[in-house]
Design an enzyme around this catalytic site. Sequence first.
Site, mmCIF file in Angstrom:
data_model
loop_
_atom_site.group_PDB
_atom_site.id
_atom_site.type_symbol
_atom_site.label_atom_id
_atom_site.label_comp_id
_atom_site.label_asym_id
_atom_site.label_seq_id
_atom_site.Cartn_x
_atom_site.Cartn_y
_atom_site.Cartn_z
ATOM 1 N N TYR A 269 1.211 5.904 7.068
ATOM 2 C CA TYR A 269 1.123 6.102 5.621
ATOM 3 C C TYR A 269 2.462 6.564 5.044
ATOM 4 O O TYR A 269 2.928 6.055 4.017
ATOM 5 C CB TYR A 269 0.039 7.140 5.320
ATOM 6 C CG TYR A 269 -0.288 7.303 3.859
ATOM 7 C CD1 TYR A 269 -1.038 6.347 3.183
ATOM 8 C CD2 TYR A 269 0.142 8.426 3.143
ATOM 9 C CE1 TYR A 269 -1.352 6.500 1.844
ATOM 10 C CE2 TYR A 269 -0.168 8.589 1.817
ATOM 11 C CZ TYR A 269 -0.912 7.618 1.166
ATOM 12 O OH TYR A 269 -1.206 7.771 -0.169
ATOM 13 N N ALA B 196 5.430 6.107 6.267
ATOM 14 C CA ALA B 196 6.397 5.010 6.345
ATOM 15 C C ALA B 196 6.215 4.030 5.190
ATOM 16 O O ALA B 196 7.194 3.568 4.593
ATOM 17 C CB ALA B 196 6.262 4.278 7.683
ATOM 18 N N LYS C 202 4.811 4.626 2.201
ATOM 19 C CA LYS C 202 5.124 5.212 0.898
ATOM 20 C C LYS C 202 6.629 5.449 0.737
ATOM 21 O O LYS C 202 7.170 5.337 -0.365
ATOM 22 C CB LYS C 202 4.334 6.511 0.700
ATOM 23 C CG LYS C 202 2.834 6.286 0.611
ATOM 24 C CD LYS C 202 2.458 5.279 -0.467
ATOM 25 C CE LYS C 202 0.975 5.072 -0.588
ATOM 26 N NZ LYS C 202 0.605 4.120 -1.671
#
Length: 243
Positions: free
Chosen positions: A149, A151, A153
Site C-alpha cells: 500500500y 509503495a 501511494k
Amino acid sequence: MKNKVCVVTGGAQGIGKAIVENFINEGAKIVYALDTNEKLLKDLEIQNKNVIGYVLNVLDRDAIKIFVDEVKNKYGKIDVLVNNAGITKDGLIQKMSEEDWNMVVDVNLKGVFNMTQEIVKIMLDNSFGSIVNMASIVGEVGNIGQTNYAATKGGVIAMTKTWAKEFARKGQNIRVNAVAPGFIKTPMTEKIPKKVIESIKSKIILKRMGEAFEIANAVTFLSSEKSSYITGHVLDVNGGTIL
C-alpha cells in the site's frame, strides 16, 4: 463545480461517495460514480440527482475506453477526474504473498494510470481539466505491514508531480494534485481493532480520526477553480499526524 462533468472512481462508498455527493452539492452538472459494487451504485443514484452509477473495474482497459468514449460523445468533455479507487491487503513483508502485492499494486497504481491515460486525452483536446489523485499519509511516511500500500501511494504522489509537469507543458490549463488522508473513518478502517484505533488516535494532534466529508472538502477544493493556481501539490489532511 457548476457545469462540470466529473468522474470519481471508487465512488460507491466511503470517501468516494462523500466526494460524489459534495460535487453535486457544489453544483456539478453530472458526476459519474465508478465502482464494482452495482447495488451501492444504484442506491447512490436513487439518493442523488445528477449522479450516474457506472460499473467499472479500473483494471479493465477496454471497458475504460468504452466508458470514456460514451462520456465524450454525450458531453464533449470531462472536467474533473478523481482517482479514488483503492484497496489494502496488509501483511508484514515476510508474510506478504505475491498475489496480495500484485493486487494492491494493480488497483492502486495501475488503475490510476489506466484511468488518467484515457481521460487526459479529452482534457488535452479541450486544454482544460483537473485531476485529483488519492494518495495517503502512508505513502509519505510508511507504515508497518503495508509495504504494498505504501509503495502504491508513494507512486501516486510521484505520478501526480510528473503529470502536473507533463500535461501543462504546452500551456494547457490542466492541473494535477493529490490529497493524502490520514486515518479516516471508512468501511476500510472499521475493520481495524478498537485497541489499535485508540492507539492511532493518541498520536493524532487533534485526537480523533477524520471524517470522509473532510477529505471530500479537500478534493472539491482542488477540483474547483478556487485552486486555479495550484498544481503538483500534495494536500495533507491528517489532523496533524505528521507535521
